[in-house]
Design a protein around this motif. Sequence first.
Motif, PDB file in Angstrom:
ATOM      1  N   LEU A  80      23.186  45.359  29.989  1.00  0.00           N
ATOM      2  CA  LEU A  80      23.827  44.111  29.736  1.00  0.00           C
ATOM      3  C   LEU A  80      25.324  44.758  28.789  1.00  0.00           C
ATOM      4  N   ALA A  81      24.763  45.528  27.779  1.00  0.00           N
ATOM      5  CA  ALA A  81      25.928  46.039  26.908  1.00  0.00           C
ATOM      6  C   ALA A  81      26.565  47.088  27.557  1.00  0.00           C
ATOM      7  N   LEU A  82      26.353  47.739  28.558  1.00  0.00           N
ATOM      8  CA  LEU A  82      27.300  48.603  29.402  1.00  0.00           C
ATOM      9  C   LEU A  82      27.852  47.791  30.246  1.00  0.00           C
ATOM     10  N   GLY A 102      33.344  45.781  31.286  1.00  0.00           N
ATOM     11  CA  GLY A 102      34.152  44.601  31.661  1.00  0.00           C
ATOM     12  C   GLY A 102      35.322  44.435  30.773  1.00  0.00           C
ATOM     13  N   ARG A 103      35.500  45.468  29.795  1.00  0.00           N
ATOM     14  CA  ARG A 103      36.908  45.446  28.975  1.00  0.00           C
ATOM     15  C   ARG A 103      37.828  46.053  29.888  1.00  0.00           C
ATOM     16  N   PHE A 104      37.543  46.802  30.835  1.00  0.00           N
ATOM     17  CA  PHE A 104      38.373  47.025  31.901  1.00  0.00           C
ATOM     18  C   PHE A 104      39.129  45.949  32.932  1.00  0.00           C
ATOM     19  N   ALA A 105      40.277  45.638  32.830  1.00  0.00           N
ATOM     20  CA  ALA A 105      40.845  44.452  33.686  1.00  0.00           C
ATOM     21  C   ALA A 105      41.074  45.265  34.842  1.00  0.00           C
ATOM     22  N   THR A 106      40.651  44.412  35.976  1.00  0.00           N
ATOM     23  CA  THR A 106      40.951  44.767  37.537  1.00  0.00           C
ATOM     24  C   THR A 106      41.633  43.566  38.274  1.00  0.00           C
ATOM     25  N   GLY A 107      41.946  43.910  39.490  1.00  0.00           N
ATOM     26  CA  GLY A 107      42.399  42.821  40.258  1.00  0.00           C
ATOM     27  C   GLY A 107      41.329  42.485  41.031  1.00  0.00           C
ATOM     28  N   VAL A 108      41.245  41.395  41.873  1.00  0.00           N
ATOM     29  CA  VAL A 108      40.316  40.808  42.576  1.00  0.00           C
ATOM     30  C   VAL A 108      40.597  40.930  43.998  1.00  0.00           C
ATOM     31  N   THR A 109      39.386  41.566  44.744  1.00  0.00           N
ATOM     32  CA  THR A 109      39.792  41.680  46.217  1.00  0.00           C
ATOM     33  C   THR A 109      38.818  40.989  46.992  1.00  0.00           C
ATOM     34  N   VAL A 110      38.884  40.714  48.496  1.00  0.00           N
ATOM     35  CA  VAL A 110      37.952  40.538  49.313  1.00  0.00           C
ATOM     36  C   VAL A 110      37.924  41.214  50.386  1.00  0.00           C
ATOM     37  N   ILE A 111      36.879  41.791  50.716  1.00  0.00           N
ATOM     38  CA  ILE A 111      36.820  42.873  51.678  1.00  0.00           C
ATOM     39  C   ILE A 111      36.355  42.151  52.851  1.00  0.00           C
ATOM     40  N   SER A 112      36.921  42.296  54.150  1.00  0.00           N
ATOM     41  CA  SER A 112      36.349  41.739  55.315  1.00  0.00           C
ATOM     42  C   SER A 112      36.187  42.681  56.384  1.00  0.00           C
ATOM     43  N   ALA A 113      35.315  42.319  57.326  1.00  0.00           N
ATOM     44  CA  ALA A 113      34.981  42.764  58.493  1.00  0.00           C
ATOM     45  C   ALA A 113      34.555  42.220  59.548  1.00  0.00           C
ATOM     46  N   GLN A 114      34.885  42.395  60.799  1.00  0.00           N
ATOM     47  CA  GLN A 114      34.442  41.526  62.115  1.00  0.00           C
ATOM     48  C   GLN A 114      33.479  42.241  62.796  1.00  0.00           C
ATOM     49  N   PHE A 117      40.742  40.035  36.781  1.00  0.00           N
ATOM     50  CA  PHE A 117      39.361  39.857  36.253  1.00  0.00           C
ATOM     51  C   PHE A 117      39.008  40.507  35.031  1.00  0.00           C
ATOM     52  N   MET A 118      38.667  40.113  34.057  1.00  0.00           N
ATOM     53  CA  MET A 118      38.266  41.006  32.986  1.00  0.00           C
ATOM     54  C   MET A 118      37.306  40.221  31.855  1.00  0.00           C
ATOM     55  N   GLY A 119      36.038  40.829  31.472  1.00  0.00           N
ATOM     56  CA  GLY A 119      35.278  40.250  30.678  1.00  0.00           C
ATOM     57  C   GLY A 119      34.598  39.200  31.205  1.00  0.00           C
ATOM     58  N   GLY A 120      34.440  39.035  32.672  1.00  0.00           N
ATOM     59  CA  GLY A 120      33.597  37.796  33.384  1.00  0.00           C
ATOM     60  C   GLY A 120      34.601  36.522  33.569  1.00  0.00           C
ATOM     61  N   LYS A 121      35.878  36.700  33.211  1.00  0.00           N
ATOM     62  CA  LYS A 121      37.018  35.578  33.342  1.00  0.00           C
ATOM     63  C   LYS A 121      37.996  36.168  34.196  1.00  0.00           C
ATOM     64  N   TYR A 122      38.568  35.083  34.797  1.00  0.00           N
ATOM     65  CA  TYR A 122      39.643  35.178  35.687  1.00  0.00           C
ATOM     66  C   TYR A 122      41.125  34.908  34.867  1.00  0.00           C
ATOM     67  N   TYR A 123      42.001  35.617  35.160  1.00  0.00           N
ATOM     68  CA  TYR A 123      43.396  35.712  34.433  1.00  0.00           C
ATOM     69  C   TYR A 123      44.589  35.525  35.495  1.00  0.00           C
ATOM     70  N   LEU A 124      45.572  34.790  35.133  1.00  0.00           N
ATOM     71  CA  LEU A 124      46.749  34.909  36.036  1.00  0.00           C
ATOM     72  C   LEU A 124      47.757  36.152  35.784  1.00  0.00           C
ATOM     73  N   GLY A 125      47.969  36.507  37.053  1.00  0.00           N
ATOM     74  CA  GLY A 125      48.912  37.701  36.995  1.00  0.00           C
ATOM     75  C   GLY A 125      50.266  37.484  36.462  1.00  0.00           C
ATOM     76  N   SER A 126      50.504  36.111  36.877  1.00  0.00           N
ATOM     77  CA  SER A 126      52.034  35.821  36.433  1.00  0.00           C
ATOM     78  C   SER A 126      52.085  35.596  34.724  1.00  0.00           C
ATOM     79  N   SER A 127      50.810  35.599  34.018  1.00  0.00           N
ATOM     80  CA  SER A 127      51.049  35.403  32.736  1.00  0.00           C
ATOM     81  C   SER A 127      51.179  36.689  31.882  1.00  0.00           C
ATOM     82  N   LEU A 128      50.954  37.804  32.688  1.00  0.00           N
ATOM     83  CA  LEU A 128      51.139  39.419  32.026  1.00  0.00           C
ATOM     84  C   LEU A 128      52.564  39.628  31.638  1.00  0.00           C
ATOM     85  N   LYS A 129      52.838  39.998  30.370  1.00  0.00           N
ATOM     86  CA  LYS A 129      54.163  40.436  30.086  1.00  0.00           C
ATOM     87  C   LYS A 129      54.423  41.870  30.020  1.00  0.00           C
TER      88      LYS A 129
END
Length: 179
Positions: free
Chosen positions: A23-25, A30-42, A165-177
């Motif tokens: 949990l600590a790890l 989770g301090r590293f911010a990432t984008g969020v993707t959906v991987i899809s296959a048929q 996505f960072m620290g278990g929460k979603y953030y808006l990309g448009s709010s980044l400065k």
Amino acid sequence: MTPPTPAAKVKLAHSAPSNDTRLALRSALGRFATGVTVISAQTADGHVHCMTVNSFASLSLDPPLILWTLRTGSARYDTFSKAGAFSVSVLAETQVDVSRKHATPPTDGFSGRNWKAFLGGCPIIEGASAHFVCKNHTEVRKGDHVILIGEITDFAEYKHPPLIFMGGKYYLGSSLKPL
């Protein structure tokens, strides 16, 4: 100058970490911010399988390669490992519901039939910030995950701000400065 005191500091041993250590790890990672993707296959029978992934990263421009990781014990491993191709949809900030929908496996084992949106023959999530269509290239098993490397065969970029996505929460990309 004295270094700041960490919120948590854990020394990892060579044995399996305890639940508290995991949990600590996870919190520290989770301090590293990432984008969020959906991987899809048929699959061959027409079913589209999707899953939310934030372990996506670019790997190489020449050749054009990306990577993402999947837990080896995942019920979805066989589907994505055996797919000849898959897509990565980089979600837009308006797609939190899409992220949540594909974060857990559907009870019936697949996401659906009669998918409407495709790029380069692969299912994609409409309204995303970017799409990458990849053919499976290489798998590397390490620890409890497999690194899936895909070679990009097609891609598209849109003007939709990304979902972060960072620290278990979603953030808006448009709010980044920009700095």
